[in-house]
Design an enzyme around this catalytic site. Structure first.
Site, PDB file in Angstrom:
ATOM      1  CG  ASN A  23      47.454  36.427  49.994  1.00 14.47           C
ATOM      2  OD1 ASN A  23      46.798  36.744  50.974  1.00 14.47           O
ATOM      3  ND2 ASN A  23      47.095  35.459  49.178  1.00 14.47           N
ATOM      4  CB  SER A  46      43.007  35.918  44.937  1.00 15.39           C
ATOM      5  OG  SER A  46      41.902  35.596  45.740  1.00 15.39           O
ATOM      6  CD  GLU A  47      43.975  33.146  50.225  1.00 12.57           C
ATOM      7  OE1 GLU A  47      44.375  34.181  49.646  1.00 12.57           O
ATOM      8  OE2 GLU A  47      43.410  33.166  51.341  1.00 12.57           O
ATOM      9  CG  ASN A  48      40.312  32.221  44.867  1.00 13.16           C
ATOM     10  OD1 ASN A  48      41.060  33.167  45.140  1.00 13.16           O
ATOM     11  ND2 ASN A  48      39.283  32.352  44.070  1.00 13.16           N
ATOM     12  CB  SER A  88      47.340  29.020  44.761  1.00 12.86           C
ATOM     13  OG  SER A  88      47.154  30.202  45.484  1.00 12.86           O
TER      14      SER A  88
END
Lengths: 218, 233
Positions: A23, A46-48, A88
């Site tokens: 990340n 990607s944390e979304n 996520s």
């Protein structure tokens, strides 16, 4: 010479290993994606809600439904997967992401990090940073070693409100690569042309210098 | 709306019963996957004193930013509220309250709220301003803080495709907080790009079952892009 943004990104990329899930925070960490060594497979999270983030799209590929955590339009690599925000952060908190790279205002030799809030200035929020530093086993913080006026940002104790406590073990600044262990910074590498004395002068927290400190190579 | 058919015929009907001072859980990440027409309907209704849990607060003139124009929001629960001048102004003047919540904690608060879990322990935020005043427990030598679940009087969300029973599919990163928000709303209202007949979605490919959805409406979407970034060919 202090490292350029590109050199910082290149040095970060040297920490990637084949098969890693990584990340990358907004800014310099994101640039590191440009330096993944040929032949190495690294999957960017990607944390979304995207595992397998690709490069920016061509004009005709732009899709408003496909963005990264910095809200920029992106593409997906072959083999990507998509999921909700709870999934996520299950990956992140659950320790499944191999490496997290993010920026900071300050770190200290106890492994504390301050990166989201400067009292007196408007606070915009921590986004996913608190979860990322609490969850990842390997974290690299990228930052400038000192402020423009020469104030160290590698401290004996952070002065700003914390993003995470005791979670940082490796810091890459524009001057040096350092590990944090047992309440001390340990100098590992110098930026090309930067002396150990310069680094010592700009490191407020306890600093251990053992033997010859090599220059970074790119 | 009859039987298991969740479709409603107007945005007015979709948000019937939404009153002042209620709590709304909203899906979306930045402007991606936001229920843009439901937000416009809240603006049209003029509902005030709202508490809204959403990862972000929109931007000036779009998304939840629209509800700031008439000061409809009393409190935001969000992880990041930058890029919004009106938000800053109302925050500084004390007209708006904000509870900054780590992104993963916010997602889990919604998930827990929808799953009947009243609270959970997380290491996120321990030893930071987020952990202040919260119960701390140690498990296997590590500190965790107790975070409470979130429930909303309403949830507003956006999905890609639905059948009339409210079985939902999302598209790409427009999924984000949407399925979580829906489960956490006492009345879950979902707008979609396309409603198909029951039986046309493959049961194996449904991302969220219709059991969580109360009202469903088809809309058209602007899908504004916050940061258009492209590479050269």
């Amino acid at each position: 010479m202090a490292l350029t943004r590109e050199q910082l990104a290149q040095r970060v990329a040297q920490e990637f290993r084949d098969g890693y899930y990584v990340n990358l925070g907004i800014g310099i960490p994101t640039l590191a994606a440009n330096y993944i060594p040929d032949g190495m497979e690294v999957m960017l999270q990607s944390e979304n809600g995207l595992l397998g983030m690709g490069q920016f799209p061509l004009e005709e590929e732009v899709d408003p439904d496909l963005i990264n955590a910095g809200k920029q339009t992106v593409t997906m690599v072959t083999g990507a997967s998509l999921f909700c925000s709870a999934e996520s952060f299950a990956m992140i908190r659950g320790g499944h992401v191999d490496l997290t790279v993010l920026g900071a205002f300050e770190v200290d030799c106890m492994g504390n990090i301050a990166s989201y809030m400067i009292p007196g200035k408007l606070v915009k929020g921590m986004g996913g940073a608190m979860d990322l530093v609490a969850g990842a086993e390997r974290i690299i913080v990228t930052m400038t070693h000192a402020s423009k006026s020469g104030q160290s940002k590698l401290l004996s104790e952070c002065t700003l409100p914390l993003t995470g406590k005791g979670c940082i073990k490796r810091v890459l600044t524009d001057l040096a690569l350092l590990d944090i262990d047992n309440g001390q910074f340990i100098l590992r590498e110098r930026a090309p042309g930067v002396t150990v004395e310069e680094i010592m002068a700009l490191t407020e927290g306890a600093l251990v210098v053992e033997g010859e400190i090599p220059e970074m190579t790119f | 709306m009859s039987g298991l058919d969740k479709t409603v015929s107007s945005y007015e009907e979709a948000l019937a019963g939404l009153d002042d001072n209620m709590t709304i859980i909203a899906g979306g990440f930045g402007l991606c996957g936001i229920p843009e027409n439901l937000i416009k309907e809240i603006k049209r209704r003029g509902t005030k004193g709202l508490t809204i849990a959403s990862n972000n607060a929109g931007v000036d003139g779009a998304g939840l930013g629209l509800l700031l124009e008439d000061k409809q929001i009393k409190k935001m629960i969000a992880s990041y509220v930058g890029e919004n001048a009106l938000f800053e102004q109302q925050l500084l003047s004390g007209e708006l309250e904000v509870e900054l919540t780590p992104q993963g904690t916010l997602a889990e608060k919604m998930r827990a709220g929808g799953a009947g879990i009243p609270a959970f322990y997380t290491a996120t935020g321990y030893g930071t301003p987020v952990g202040e005043g919260k119960e701390v427990r140690s498990f296997n030598g590590r500190h965790y803080i107790l975070e409470e679940a979130l429930r909303g009087d309403f949830a507003i969300a956006k999905a890609w495709k639905a059948d009339r029973y409210g079985n939902l599919m999302f598209r790409k990163t427009a999924r984000n907080f949407n399925p979580l928000a829906i489960t956490a709303g006492k009345i879950a209202v979902v707008e979609v790009e396309e409603i198909v007949e029951v039986g046309q979605l493959d049961p194996d490919e449904i991302h969220l079952p219709g059991i969580y959805v109360n009202r469903l409406i088809q809309g058209t979407f602007e899908k504004r892009i916050e940061q258009r970034t492209v590479r050269d060919a």
